[in-house]
Design a protein around this motif. Structure first.
Motif, mmCIF file in Angstrom:
data_model
loop_
_atom_site.group_PDB
_atom_site.id
_atom_site.type_symbol
_atom_site.label_atom_id
_atom_site.label_comp_id
_atom_site.label_asym_id
_atom_site.label_seq_id
_atom_site.Cartn_x
_atom_site.Cartn_y
_atom_site.Cartn_z
ATOM 1 N N CYS A 55 0.841 -1.194 0.000
ATOM 2 C CA CYS A 55 0.000 0.000 0.000
ATOM 3 C C CYS A 55 0.878 1.246 0.000
ATOM 4 O O CYS A 55 1.783 1.375 0.830
ATOM 5 C CB CYS A 55 -0.902 -0.010 1.234
ATOM 6 N N TRP A 56 0.619 2.154 -0.937
ATOM 7 C CA TRP A 56 1.353 3.410 -1.010
ATOM 8 C C TRP A 56 0.519 4.508 -0.362
ATOM 9 O O TRP A 56 -0.675 4.627 -0.613
ATOM 10 C CB TRP A 56 1.649 3.773 -2.463
ATOM 11 N N ALA A 57 1.157 5.312 0.482
ATOM 12 C CA ALA A 57 0.442 6.377 1.194
ATOM 13 C C ALA A 57 1.376 7.562 1.410
ATOM 14 O O ALA A 57 2.593 7.471 1.198
ATOM 15 C CB ALA A 57 -0.079 5.856 2.530
ATOM 16 N N ASP A 58 0.817 8.683 1.861
ATOM 17 C CA ASP A 58 1.631 9.880 2.080
ATOM 18 C C ASP A 58 2.130 9.956 3.523
ATOM 19 O O ASP A 58 1.920 9.041 4.318
ATOM 20 C CB ASP A 58 0.863 11.142 1.676
ATOM 21 N N LYS A 59 2.741 11.083 3.877
ATOM 22 C CA LYS A 59 3.350 11.230 5.204
ATOM 23 C C LYS A 59 2.333 11.268 6.334
ATOM 24 O O LYS A 59 2.696 11.127 7.496
ATOM 25 C CB LYS A 59 4.196 12.509 5.226
ATOM 26 N N GLY A 60 1.055 11.446 5.983
ATOM 27 C CA GLY A 60 0.018 11.442 7.005
ATOM 28 C C GLY A 60 -0.172 10.085 7.656
ATOM 29 O O GLY A 60 -0.865 9.972 8.663
ATOM 30 N N TYR A 61 0.456 9.055 7.091
ATOM 31 C CA TYR A 61 0.334 7.691 7.632
ATOM 32 C C TYR A 61 1.636 7.252 8.304
ATOM 33 O O TYR A 61 1.906 6.060 8.418
ATOM 34 C CB TYR A 61 -0.050 6.722 6.522
ATOM 35 N N GLN A 62 2.430 8.221 8.735
ATOM 36 C CA GLN A 62 3.680 7.926 9.402
ATOM 37 C C GLN A 62 3.455 7.018 10.604
ATOM 38 O O GLN A 62 2.581 7.269 11.428
ATOM 39 C CB GLN A 62 4.357 9.228 9.857
ATOM 40 N N GLY A 63 4.237 5.946 10.677
ATOM 41 C CA GLY A 63 4.122 5.008 11.778
ATOM 42 C C GLY A 63 3.054 3.950 11.592
ATOM 43 O O GLY A 63 2.794 3.168 12.505
ATOM 44 N N ALA A 64 2.462 3.899 10.414
ATOM 45 C CA ALA A 64 1.381 2.933 10.164
ATOM 46 C C ALA A 64 1.883 1.497 10.246
ATOM 47 O O ALA A 64 1.201 0.605 10.748
ATOM 48 C CB ALA A 64 0.751 3.199 8.796
ATOM 49 N N GLY A 65 3.086 1.248 9.733
ATOM 50 C CA GLY A 65 3.622 -0.104 9.750
ATOM 51 C C GLY A 65 2.964 -0.983 8.705
ATOM 52 O O GLY A 65 2.389 -0.503 7.736
ATOM 53 N N GLY A 66 3.025 -2.288 8.916
ATOM 54 C CA GLY A 66 2.432 -3.225 7.972
ATOM 55 C C GLY A 66 3.090 -3.147 6.612
ATOM 56 O O GLY A 66 4.320 -3.056 6.504
ATOM 57 N N VAL B 5 2.491 -0.706 4.447
ATOM 58 C CA VAL B 5 2.339 0.674 3.981
ATOM 59 C C VAL B 5 3.711 1.269 3.650
ATOM 60 O O VAL B 5 4.618 1.263 4.480
ATOM 61 C CB VAL B 5 1.645 1.548 5.038
ATOM 62 N N ARG B 6 3.853 1.765 2.432
ATOM 63 C CA ARG B 6 5.095 2.396 2.002
ATOM 64 C C ARG B 6 4.940 3.908 2.040
ATOM 65 O O ARG B 6 3.995 4.458 1.475
ATOM 66 C CB ARG B 6 5.463 1.936 0.585
ATOM 67 N N LEU B 7 5.904 4.565 2.683
ATOM 68 C CA LEU B 7 5.852 6.007 2.867
ATOM 69 C C LEU B 7 7.079 6.676 2.259
ATOM 70 O O LEU B 7 8.130 6.045 2.121
ATOM 71 C CB LEU B 7 5.792 6.351 4.355
ATOM 72 N N PRO B 8 6.977 7.968 1.933
ATOM 73 C CA PRO B 8 8.163 8.685 1.441
ATOM 74 C C PRO B 8 9.094 9.008 2.599
ATOM 75 O O PRO B 8 8.694 8.966 3.766
ATOM 76 C CB PRO B 8 7.557 9.964 0.840
ATOM 77 N N TYR B 9 10.323 9.328 2.271
ATOM 78 C CA TYR B 9 11.273 9.747 3.306
ATOM 79 C C TYR B 9 10.856 11.096 3.856
ATOM 80 O O TYR B 9 10.402 11.983 3.117
ATOM 81 C CB TYR B 9 12.690 9.849 2.731
ATOM 82 N N ARG B 10 11.020 11.275 5.164
ATOM 83 C CA ARG B 10 10.680 12.540 5.806
ATOM 84 C C ARG B 10 11.879 13.472 5.804
ATOM 85 O O ARG B 10 13.017 13.041 5.703
ATOM 86 C CB ARG B 10 10.204 12.307 7.229
ATOM 87 N N GLY B 11 11.580 14.751 5.954
ATOM 88 C CA GLY B 11 12.652 15.736 6.050
ATOM 89 C C GLY B 11 12.603 16.746 4.913
ATOM 90 O O GLY B 11 11.913 16.539 3.909
ATOM 91 N N ARG B 12 13.339 17.847 5.103
ATOM 92 C CA ARG B 12 13.411 18.868 4.062
ATOM 93 C C ARG B 12 14.067 18.290 2.818
ATOM 94 O O ARG B 12 14.967 17.445 2.904
ATOM 95 C CB ARG B 12 14.214 20.069 4.564
ATOM 96 N N TRP B 13 13.617 18.748 1.668
ATOM 97 C CA TRP B 13 14.107 18.212 0.400
ATOM 98 C C TRP B 13 15.615 18.315 0.280
ATOM 99 O O TRP B 13 16.285 17.371 -0.128
ATOM 100 C CB TRP B 13 13.427 18.939 -0.762
ATOM 101 N N ASP B 14 16.165 19.471 0.669
ATOM 102 C CA ASP B 14 17.609 19.667 0.522
ATOM 103 C C ASP B 14 18.425 18.885 1.545
ATOM 104 O O ASP B 14 19.653 18.789 1.430
ATOM 105 C CB ASP B 14 17.980 21.153 0.587
ATOM 106 N N SER B 15 17.739 18.308 2.560
ATOM 107 C CA SER B 15 18.455 17.503 3.562
ATOM 108 C C SER B 15 18.460 16.018 3.195
ATOM 109 O O SER B 15 19.152 15.223 3.834
ATOM 110 C CB SER B 15 17.815 17.687 4.938
ATOM 111 N N LEU B 16 17.678 15.642 2.152
ATOM 112 C CA LEU B 16 17.630 14.250 1.715
ATOM 113 C C LEU B 16 18.774 13.941 0.760
ATOM 114 O O LEU B 16 19.220 14.809 0.003
ATOM 115 C CB LEU B 16 16.292 13.966 1.022
#
Length: 254
Positions: free
Chosen positions: A173-184, A186-197
């Motif tokens: 399952c693909w989801a956005d950052k609003g599902y942080q910590g969902a587990g299972g 669920v695939r989430l994007p990396y968190r953080g400022r763009w220039d820090s990634l």
């Protein structure tokens, strides 16, 4: 009240589907006569859901009383809502897909500032939270019961059992950052400022965004039924309305 011809941009298959269900329902009840036949009752319901027109206006157009229009529409909505796929059925359908996309949609409601449980801090408005599951092509597969707008997406997904059900079925399952910590699964994007990634993390987030963006198509499909763009009814009726729209949409595209 003036009456004029109008149109409803809904597939004829949705009209036939609802009319058939209403005929079956009438036969089961033993109904002999009504002001509108099943086809006209179906059209009345579609006009209300698709165009969001008030009961009084629809009643005038169909030549019936406002109370009768309300009763006919409510009957059809409850009939449709009972046919909505369960989460188990949706997961079974999703098992043949490569993955699914999950997102939350806020359906605006007419509430005042005092109604804090319905206020979404993310969207800065009062509404109801509905979780939407879409297939890899962005087609609507399932919509959850409505929760108060203050409920965050990840909490709503957990309350409905979406994350657990997808994990048990092994469905990515693909989801956005609003599902942080969902587990299972669920695939989430990396968190953080763009220039820090890192370069690799930025590439992953770009790919993730392209996949997840298609869920907006499913949400737009749901909100193409104009009644859901600004709900002025009791919040206890919203789940039935969402489920009815879901069934009609699936009938139109199935």
């Amino acid at each position: 009240m003036l009456v004029y011809p109008s149109g409803v941009d809904v597939s004829s298959s949705a009209l036939r589907f609802l009319a058939a269900r209403l005929r079956e329902h009438r036969r089961a009840l033993g109904t002999r006569w009504r002001r509108l036949n099943a086809g006209r009752q179906a059209l009345l319901t579609l006009a209300h859901l698709r165009n969001g027109q008030p009961y009084a206006q629809l009643a005038a157009g169909f030549g019936i009383g406002t109370t009768t229009a309300y009763r006919y529409i409510t009957e059809a909505v409850h009939l449709l809502a009972a046919l909505a796929p369960t989460l188990t059925e949706a997961v079974r359908a999703a098992s043949v897909k490569a993955y699914v996309i999950l997102d939350g949609a806020l359906l605006p409601i007419d509430r005042i500032a005092a109604d804090r449980p319905f206020y979404s801090g993310k969207h800065k408005m009062h509404g109801m939270n509905v979780q939407v599951v879409a297939d890899p092509k962005g087609r609507l597969m399932w919509a959850s019961p409505a929760l108060a707008g203050a409920v965050h997406d990840v909490r709503a997904a957990r309350e409905h059992g979406i994350i657990e059900a997808l994990a048990e079925a092994g469905i990515t399952c693909w989801a956005d950052k609003g599902y942080q910590g969902a587990g299972g699964t669920v695939r989430l994007p990396y968190r953080g400022r763009w220039d820090s990634l890192s370069t690799g993390q930025q590439a992953v987030n770009r790919s993730h965004a392209k996949i997840r963006a298609l869920v907006e198509q499913a949400i737009a499909t749901l909100k193409s039924w104009r009644l859901l763009r600004k709900l002025r009814c009791s919040t206890t009726r919203i789940t039935s309305l969402v489920q009815a729209v879901l069934v009609l949409q699936l009938a139109a595209t199935g």
